[in-house]
Structure formats: structure tokens, C-alpha cells
Enzyme design. Structure first.
Site, PDB file in Angstrom:
ATOM      1  N   ASN A   1       0.832  -1.198   0.000  1.00  0.00           N
ATOM      2  CA  ASN A   1       0.000   0.000   0.000  1.00  0.00           C
ATOM      3  C   ASN A   1       0.873   1.257   0.000  1.00  0.00           C
ATOM      4  O   ASN A   1       1.614   1.506   0.961  1.00  0.00           O
ATOM      5  CB  ASN A   1      -0.896   0.022   1.239  1.00  0.00           C
ATOM      6  CG  ASN A   1      -1.692   1.310   1.359  1.00  0.00           C
ATOM      7  OD1 ASN A   1      -2.719   1.474   0.718  1.00  0.00           O
ATOM      8  ND2 ASN A   1      -1.219   2.242   2.185  1.00  0.00           N
ATOM      9  N   GLU A   2       0.807   2.019  -1.082  1.00  0.00           N
ATOM     10  CA  GLU A   2       1.385   3.364  -1.177  1.00  0.00           C
ATOM     11  C   GLU A   2       2.893   3.407  -0.918  1.00  0.00           C
ATOM     12  O   GLU A   2       3.421   4.421  -0.466  1.00  0.00           O
ATOM     13  CB  GLU A   2       0.653   4.332  -0.243  1.00  0.00           C
ATOM     14  CG  GLU A   2      -0.807   4.522  -0.626  1.00  0.00           C
ATOM     15  CD  GLU A   2      -1.540   5.516   0.274  1.00  0.00           C
ATOM     16  OE1 GLU A   2      -0.925   6.062   1.215  1.00  0.00           O
ATOM     17  OE2 GLU A   2      -2.741   5.736   0.051  1.00  0.00           O
ATOM     18  N   ASN A   3       3.588   2.334  -1.232  1.00  0.00           N
ATOM     19  CA  ASN A   3       5.029   2.325  -0.995  1.00  0.00           C
ATOM     20  C   ASN A   3       5.796   3.076  -2.076  1.00  0.00           C
ATOM     21  O   ASN A   3       6.834   3.688  -1.797  1.00  0.00           O
ATOM     22  CB  ASN A   3       5.514   0.878  -0.882  1.00  0.00           C
ATOM     23  CG  ASN A   3       4.891   0.181   0.313  1.00  0.00           C
ATOM     24  OD1 ASN A   3       5.055   0.612   1.449  1.00  0.00           O
ATOM     25  ND2 ASN A   3       4.126  -0.881   0.059  1.00  0.00           N
TER      26      ASN A   3
ATOM     27  N   SER B   1      -0.312  -0.595  -4.613  1.00  0.00           N
ATOM     28  CA  SER B   1      -1.577   0.114  -4.784  1.00  0.00           C
ATOM     29  C   SER B   1      -1.397   1.488  -4.150  1.00  0.00           C
ATOM     30  O   SER B   1      -1.115   1.571  -2.949  1.00  0.00           O
ATOM     31  CB  SER B   1      -2.717  -0.643  -4.103  1.00  0.00           C
ATOM     32  OG  SER B   1      -3.942   0.059  -4.257  1.00  0.00           O
TER      33      SER B   1
ATOM     34  N   HIS C   1      -5.534   6.062  -5.670  1.00  0.00           N
ATOM     35  CA  HIS C   1      -5.998   6.461  -4.346  1.00  0.00           C
ATOM     36  C   HIS C   1      -6.342   7.948  -4.453  1.00  0.00           C
ATOM     37  O   HIS C   1      -5.444   8.794  -4.452  1.00  0.00           O
ATOM     38  CB  HIS C   1      -4.918   6.234  -3.292  1.00  0.00           C
ATOM     39  CG  HIS C   1      -4.631   4.786  -3.035  1.00  0.00           C
ATOM     40  ND1 HIS C   1      -3.836   4.356  -2.001  1.00  0.00           N
ATOM     41  CD2 HIS C   1      -5.045   3.660  -3.664  1.00  0.00           C
ATOM     42  CE1 HIS C   1      -3.763   3.031  -2.014  1.00  0.00           C
ATOM     43  NE2 HIS C   1      -4.486   2.591  -3.027  1.00  0.00           N
TER      44      HIS C   1
END
Length: 906
Positions: A435-437, A490, A509
Site C-alpha cells: 500500500n502506497e510504498n 496500490s 488512491h
């Protein structure tokens, strides 16, 4: 011969602070699995961290070392082997058996199996001692994480949430605190511990298959890996959903301990998402036979389906949507965070309640977020059963993770083990690296050369975890679950240099509403991406939930220290107040009113998002938006957050808004929104509106379209907010055809007079089959604060004698009628608009005989019946209290007189 047997070590455990040497330091543990906070609460050693600001008082727990121990008796058997199995240890654990170290673990997500045969039995099978002592010492995760940071100065440990040491620790990242949850660093045997006794056992069962293009032929293999079964046989069977044997194979275990059977099925019963067909599952059974005697049996359920992720160039960029069994599926649903602050408290029943809510809300997909943990098997079993599609993140969130050799080894073990554990679940249709890395790479300007395709070179950059997401994890998924798609992160934008907010490709996102630019929620439909995998807006929990966790009555008001403490979002005071005051009249500090307005705000925002993005589902080969997953479905403690269901599992208005927006056939109507509050702007003299019908590919939608062939209408009414009368003549459009599994636009940029505020009107759109209402939508002029609701709404709420049905009408447009929810009370719909000339029916379950319905709607405090209802309820409660007081007083007097006479006193 001894067959495989299991002894679960649930009870008889004790725990203490490791360094506490007092004789009475050990305290009993109710059951394992557990973590230390659960056991400290049970012994009143710490307060409940979810209440008030108690979280601050328990921070010391995470910095301490803790020990758990239990005893067990040695099993008997001449040739038996014995293993201790730890399904999950949180996190830095040293395990001793009878004082000898048998295991050291540093990864919460790994299962460990330790052969302890020699440690507890003599060669002749007799026990070395009758009772064995098992002790697990847990080190402090943050302390060890800080030490690892110091030991690896070659890596940058940076992230946007929680302590930076979390990136060095393979532990649920939300334990360090997130913008919706507390900082509670746990330790303990968080998953079951068991003792296994066997001579040979089935170590793993893997099922792989493929369906041909016609979906009429399924070919696959069942592979069984055997531990200690040389010379044994394996019997593999496959039973249909109708419990009919459709395949059987018996083969000898090979030298490598592997047995493989190939199968082929004609016309297989398929697994479908809910609403798209049945969730058929086959039962696979693998039986290990030693000299003809059953030694061990493993069963798994498998649903055969063809799941595709469609990434194709089109007029909008590059698509991203799911095709299941040849049918395009709009993936409307929500993101899932862990179900509790302390994972052992989440039961299979809890999972079922949460996931059943999703199905009842017409949601078809959930995304298991990468900052929690790989969920228990029961979570995925229930998703399989209910037909919920799962987007599964690997456990990396909002950080730049290290990539030194021992860390990579642990990550590969973790990934391989969990993908193997989950690879038979039909519900899992995609894996994402986290997630959002990659956003972290952008945010901290870490090195990234898109043209460099050498994974080994990535390890030498300031963003070495690229190696994990783009090489290691896809390699594991390809080897262990080749039929499941994989994405490196993501959000992830397919084939482009990393641009986290690209709207033309990949998943998005979308946090320009609420975070970042704080765009108007009315703009959601303009700023959507190809797949919107995160977005949301905050709201308070229900008032009853607030009253449970705020124990000081003086703190039960907006902006209190306690309520602010239970909102972890940066600048939440500014954001929530801004969005409420931009849209609604909010002139007082009444908590009940603020809770209601926040629920209405969240519901309205999500309606703009889902309504617009579902319109963008478009048509085959023109899917501008493939799905929308709101952040988030659930809360894990009582908080003001983005959840659409609060921690008491009370549904908010937004939950019901999603349900309406995700109906198989939904109406949509929206006028052009003009933000004329900007400097120099003025209200426009005229506007325009669009109206459409959105259909999904479900069986219900297909049946409705078939029934309505040539007989579906779209009716539009323009109703004055002030008078409840038609401000313009109604329009009725006979629909010659409605596009199945797509969008049918009926009116586009249709001219619309924009009268003065006082004479403003709503637009009611109805899809009609004959005179039956199939779907409704209402568009209101914006913002609501500019319109008066002082005239009576003429709202009538009638509860049927059965107390299972509510009938509602109104004389004037009524916004956001919201019935008060509680545990055990269930409404079929809530938080909806009531229009004149329409009757609305709500089914209700669990309403007690002596219970009154309570409700609110926008402007209730302005209009006469709102005030009357408030006065009536107040007087009713006052009279009830007075009556009860007089009755109790008289009863007391009579009792005293009676006692006095009995005792001889007047």
C-alpha cells in the site's frame, strides 16, 4: 501405527513481565491465542485502551519484554514423531522447551514447525519426563526495530505514519498507530499453538487448474507433499457441490515425498461473485494411506472460476477492471482494515458479521489492506462462501523497507507460505505488493530509474524495496498461484514511470477530496481514475458508540479533548469542520447534530463518487472506471474515521448510500455544479443536467431488463424545496433499449433553468417498469446551507402493527431521513431522501415491543414538526419519568406502612 493427531494448547498458560522475578509474578491466561494487552486488561493491570485517553497510559507495555508458559504431557508411541507448531508468534520470540532453546522467530506472519521428538521422548518411545514446560519469551518490537535501524545504516527507514523502526520489523504495521487507530505494540502467541503426533503426515496440498475459453472444460492437478511417507500411498478424491464423486486417484508417494494427480472435468459447476451465479465449491480430499490404514486426511474446498484483470489501451488511457467467467464485473466495495486492535479477539463469527454486511450492502469486492496481517482462513472461507472478491495486499504499507539478505529471506518465506495457504480460495483474484510504498519513493525523492530493469542493481539504490515489489513477490505469486494476477503496489500505474495520481491508467488512491487539495466532494465524478481503490471522507461514530467510550459526560461535545484524541487524521479538526460548514448549516455545538451532519456529509460525498464512477463503467471496451473501493468498511476501535460502519458494527448513512448506488439497476441524475463561492464569481443564471441508467452484469439486472424489454421508462420530476410542488412539468422518457452491464445515457447536458435560491428545486429520477419503481435518484442544488427548511416537511412515519415495516411519506422534499441504529436492530434502508408523491417502505428487524423509533433529517430543528417531535419526545420522557417517580414513591410508602403495621408500628 499411530494416525495423525493434534493436541491444541489453548489453556493452562501463564504470563508475566520477563524481568519480574517475584514468586507470584506469573498470572493465568484465559486462553491462547492471546496478546499481552488482552491478558493485562483481564487482570486489571491496565485500563481498556479504547476508552477515553487510556491509550496514553499503556504505552509502556510495548517497550517491555513478556513471557508466556504452559505445560503439557508427552505423548507415547514407539515410532511416533512429535512436532510443536506455532501458527503465529508476535514478534521477536525465543521458544524454550524444558529450558532448551528450540526456536527463535522475528516474523509475526510466519508459521513455525519444530520437531521435538528427541526433546521429550527416549528412543524406545517412553517420555523423558511426564510433564514438559514450554516457555516463549517476547522481546520489545520497537526496541528491536530501533536496534535493527542502527545495525543497517546503509538503508533509509522512512514512512509517513508510525515510528520509522516499524519498517525493519515484520509485524502488523498498524500496531505503530495509523491515522484511524491507536498505537498499541502487542506481543504474544497471537495464533494457535498445537502439538502434533504422527508417523507420517500430509505437509501441503496444492490445487492448480485452468478453464478453457468456453468454460466447459477444467483441467488441473492436485499435488500432495508428504512428510515421512516413503512407501505410502495417497488417495485423492474430488466431490462436486452436489456431493457426487467426480474424480478419484490412488498413487504411490514418490521419493521426494510428492504425489500428483491430474484431473479433467467437463461442464464444471463454476464459482461466481455474489449476484452473478452460484458460489459452487468442490471438495478436494487427500488421504495418506500407510499399509492400507488411513494415517492423515486433509480437505480443502476449491471454486473453479476464470478471473482476468483487463488492462487494455482505450480512448481514456489503459483500462483496469475484472472479468470473471467471461463477464465484466464493476468492482464496487470497500477496503478492509484489521477487525480489532488485538487480532486474537476477532472470531469467525465476527468475520461473518462484517462480510455479511458487505453482501447486504451490494458490495462485491474487499481489499485487504497491506498494513495489517494476512487474515485467518475463516475470513477467506466466508468470502468464498458469500461470493466476495478479494484484492489481497502483501503486508507492506507507507514505507521504504530495507532489503538486507536476512530481511529478504524472511519476506520470501512469509510470502511463499501465505500464498500457499491461500491459493485454493476462489475469492482471491489479485495480489498487490503493498500500500502506497511507491508514493513514499516519490515523497522522499528516493532513487528510481525506470529504465533500469536489473533487480540486483535496485538493491544498491536508496529505494531497495523495489526489489521486493517488482521481483521477489511477483516471482512467488507466479510460482505458487500462477492463475492470480499481481500488481507491484496500490496505487500502481501500469507501464508508466511512477506517478501515483495518474488518472488514465492503473488504480488510484483519490485523496484530493479530504486530504491534499481538499477538493469539493461534488467534484468526485470529475477526478476519478481507471480503478479507484481508495478514497473517502470522515464521520463520527454513532452517538451510542461515543457514549460508551467517552466515560466523562462533560467530554461529550464536539471538539472535546477525548473526541479529538479518537481522531488520528492530521488536521482533522480543520477538514471535518470545513466540509460540514461548506455544505450544511452548523451553528451550534450540539454533539447529536454534529454526528448527524457528519454522517450525512459522508453519505453525500460517497454518493457523488459511486454514482459518477458507476456511470463511467460505460460499455464493453469502454470501461472508463472499473471499480470503486471506499476507504474503509470497518473500524477497529471507536473513532472518528473514514469507516462506513463503526466499531460497534452500527451502519452509517454512507453504508446505505453505497447500497443504493450499487443496486443491479440504478438511476443517476446530476446537474452541473458551480462553485460560485470563489472571489468574483456569481450564481449562474442557467445550468444543465444529465440523467442515465447504470446496469451491472448480475442475474438480477438481466432479469429486470428482460422483464422490462420495451416497457421501461425514466421519469424526471422537478420539485420545489419550499412548496413541494412541481416547479417544472415532469418528463417521461420511454427507453427503447437499456444497455446491459453498462450505462445508458438518457439526457446529457440538458438545459436547466437555475431559479433563485428561494425557489430552488430537486430533480427526482425514477426508473419505472409499468408503474413499479425500479430505481430512484435525487439531485439537490448545492450547497444545502443556502436553502431553508423552515416550512414543514410534512413528514409522516408509520410503523406497522407487526413492527416489521415502516411506511414514510412527505409533503415537501426531505433530506437524509436517518433512523437511529443500535445493535440487534436492522433496517433495509436508511439515510434516504423522501419526495412528495412517493411512498417509501423500510423493512425493520429487531424492534422491541416497548421501543420507539427515533429519527433525524436535515433541517429538522428548523421546521415545525421537527420541533414538535422533539417536544413530544421530551414531554413523553418527562411524563414517563414523573409517572415512574410517583409510582415508585407510592409503592415505597405502601411498603413502609405495611412493614410498620406488621411490626406493630403505625
Amino acid at each position: 501405527m499411530t494416525t495423525f493427531s493434534v493436541q491444541r494448547l489453548r489453556t493452562g498458560w501463564e504470563f508475566k513481565r520477563t524481568n519480574d522475578t517475584k514468586p507470584d509474578a506469573w498470572l493465568p491466561v484465559a486462553k491462547v491465542p492471546s496478546v499481552v494487552h488482552i491478558d493485562l486488561i483481564a487482570h486489571d493491570k491496565i485500563p481498556d485502551p479504547s476508552h477515553d485517553t487510556n491509550e496514553l497510559d499503556v504505552q509502556w507495555v510495548g517497550e517491555e519484554r513478556w513471557s508466556y508458559r504452559c505445560t503439557f504431557r508427552s505423548p507415547r508411541g514407539d515410532n511416533d514423531r512429535t512436532s510443536l507448531v506455532f501458527e503465529g508468534l508476535d514478534t521477536f520470540a525465543t521458544v524454550r522447551l524444558n529450558g532448551t532453546v528450540i526456536l527463535e522467530s522475528d516474523n509475526m506472519f510466519l508459521e513455525h514447525r519444530v520437531d521435538v521428538t528427541a526433546a521429550i521422548k527416549r528412543p524406545d518411545g517412553e517420555p523423558l519426563q511426564d510433564t514438559n514446560t514450554l516457555q516463549i519469551d517476547f522481546d520489545s518490537a520497537p526496541a528491536r526495530g530501533r536496534a535493527l535501524m542502527e545495525a543497517h545504516p546503509e538503508h533509509r527507514f522512512v514512512g509517513t505514519l508510525g515510528g520509522n523502526e516499524r519498517m525493519a520489523v515484520r509485524k502488523a504495521q498498524y500496531h505503530w498507530g495509523w491515522d484511524w487507530g491507536p498505537t498499541l505494540l502487542t506481543a504474544g502467541p497471537w495464533r494457535p499453538v498445537r502439538l502434533e503426533t504422527f508417523q507420517s503426515r500430509i505437509d501441503d496440498v496444492s490445487i492448480r487448474y485452468s478453464l478453457d475459453e468456453s468454460l466447459k472444460c477444467c483441467q488441473g492437478t492436485v499435488s500432495a507433499r508428504i512428510d515421512g511417507g516413503a512407501g505410502s500411498h495417497v488417495r485423492i478424491t474430488l466431490c462436486s457441490p452436489q456431493e457426487r464423486l467426480v474424480f478419484e486417484n490412488r498413487s504411490e508417494v514418490g521419493p521426494g515425498g510428492l504425489a500428483v494427480a491430474r484431473f479433467e472435468l467437463s461442464d464444471p459447476c463454476l464459482w461466481n461473485p455474489h449476484g452473478y451465479g452460484d458460489q459452487h465449491q468442490y471438495l478436494v480430499q487427500v488421504e495418506l494411506l500407510d499399509h492400507g490404514i488411513s494415517a492423515h486426511v486433509v480437505t480443502k474446498k476449491i471454486g473453479f472460476r476464470k478471473a482476468e484483470v483487463i488492462n487494455e489501451a482505450d480512448d481514456f488511457g489503459k483500462s483496469l477492471y475484472f472479468r470473471i467467467n467471461g463477464v465484466d464485473v464493476f468492482a464496487g466495495g470497500s477496503c478492509w482494515i484489521p477487525g480489532d486492535m488485538f487480532p486474537p479477539r476477532v472470531s469467525a463469527d465476527d468475520y461473518r458479521e462484517w462480510l455479511t454486511l458487505m453482501v447486504r450492502g451490494n458490495q462485491i469486492m474487499t481489499r485487504v489492506w497491506g498494513g495489517g496481517y494476512y487474515e485467518d482462513a475463516s475470513f477467506y472461507d466466508i468470502c468464498d462462501e458469500l461470493g466476495i472478491l478479494v484484492w489481497q495486499d502483501f503486508m507492506f504499507a507507507c514505507g521504504s523497507y530495507p532489503a538486507y539478505p536476512t530481511f529478504l529471506e524472511s519476506v520470501e518465506l512469509e510470502a511463499r507460505e501465505n500464498v500457499r495457504r491461500l491459493n485454493h480460495h476462489a475469492s482471491i483474484v489479485i495480489y498487490a505488493g503493498g500500500n502506497e510504498n511507491h508514493y513514499i519513493q516519490e515523497h522522499f525523492d528516493l532513487s528510481y530509474d525506470w529504465a533500469d530493469k536489473d533487480p540486483q542493481s535496485w538493491l544498491k539504490t536508496s529505494f531497495p524495496s523495489r526489489y521486493i515489489y517488482q521481483y521477489l513477490l511477483p516471482k512467488v505469486v507466479e510460482e505458487e498461484a500462477p492463475s492470480v494476477s499481481y500488481r507491484p503496489d496500490s496505487p500502481w500505474n501500469d507501464g508508466l514511470p511512477i506517478i501515483s495520481f495518474d488518472r488514465t491508467t492503473g488504480d488510484l488512491h483519490q485523496w484530493n477530496v479530504w486530504h491534499i487539495a481538499m477538493r469539493l466532494y461534488q467534484d468526485y465524478h470529475q477526478i476519478g481514475g481507471r480503478f479507484n481503490s481508495e478514497f473517502g471522507i470522515q464521520s463520527f461514530p454513532h452517538l451510542s458508540t461515543i457514549n460508551q467510550f467517552v466515560t466523562d459526560i462533560s467530554e461529550r461535545h464536539p471538539q472535546s479533548a477525548t473526541l479529538d484524541f479518537h481522531n488520528r487524521c492530521r488536521d482533522h479538526e480543520q477538514r471535518l469542520a470545513t466540509y460540514i460548514r461548506n455544505n450544511f448549516k452548523a451553528t451550534d455545538s450540539n454533539l447529536k447534530n454534529w454526528v448527524y451532519l457528519s454522517h450525512l456529509l459522508q453519505s453525500e460525498a460517497m454518493h457523488y463518487a459511486y454514482r459518477g464512477w458507476r456511470r463511467d463503467w460505460g460499455s464493453k471496451n469502454a470501461r472508463r472506471c472499473g471499480g470503486a473501493l471506499v476507504w474503509q468498511l470497518n473500524d477497529l476501535w471507536p473513532a472518528t474515521s473514514w469507516a462506513i460502519v463503526d466499531s460497534s458494527r452500527l451502519r452509517k448513512a454512507a453504508f446505505y448510500g453505497l447500497k443504493r448506488d450499487l443496486e443491479p439497476v440504478a438511476a443517476g441524475v446530476v446537474r452541473t455544479h458551480h462553485d460560485w463561492t470563489k472571489a468574483g464569481a456569481h450564481p449562474p443564471a442557467a445550468s444543465a443536467f444529465d440523467a442515465w441508467i447504470a446496469c451491472d452484469g448480475s442475474l438480477a439486472a438481466a432479469r429486470l431488463l428482460e422483464a422490462g424489454r420495451g416497457a421501461l421508462d425514466l421519469e424526471l420530476r422537478f420539485i420545489s424545496i419550499r412548496t413541494g410542488l412541481d416547479a417544472l412539468p415532469p418528463r417521461r422518457h420511454r427507453l427503447a433499449g437499456v444497455r446491459p452491464n453498462g450505462t445508458t445515457v438518457v439526457c446529457e447536458a440538458a438545459p436547466l433553468a437555475n431559479p433563485p435560491t428561494r425557489d430552488a428545486y430537486v430533480i427526482l429520477a425514477k426508473v419505472l417498469l409499468g408503474e413499479a419503481v425500479v430505481a430512484r435518484d435525487v439531485d439537490w442544488p448545492q450547497p444545502f446551507k443556502h436553502f431553508s427548511f423552515a416550512e414543514s416537511r410534512g413528514l409522516r412515519v408509520r410503523l406497522a402493527e407487526s413492527r416489521a415495516r415502516i411506511e414514510i411519506t412527505a409533503a415537501r422534499p426531505t433530506k437524509g431521513l436517518l433512523f437511529t441504529e443500535r445493535r440487534g436492530l436492522s433496517f433495509s434502508d436508511n439515510g434516504f431522501d423522501v419526495m412528495p408523491g412517493e411512498e417509501y417502505v423500510v423493512e425493520v428487524e429487531g424492534l422491541r415491543k416497548d421501543e420507539e423509533l427515533e429519527w433525524a433529517y436535515l433541517g429538522m430543528d428548523e421546521c415545525p414538526e421537527g420541533l414538535t417531535n422533539g417536544l413530544t419526545k421530551g414531554l413523553s420522557k418527562g411524563l414517563t419519568g414523573l409517572t415512574n417517580g410517583l409510582t415508585n414513591g407510592l409503592n415505597g410508602l405502601i411498603k413502609r406502612l405495611t412493614n410498620g403495621l406488621t411490626n406493630g408500628h403505625a
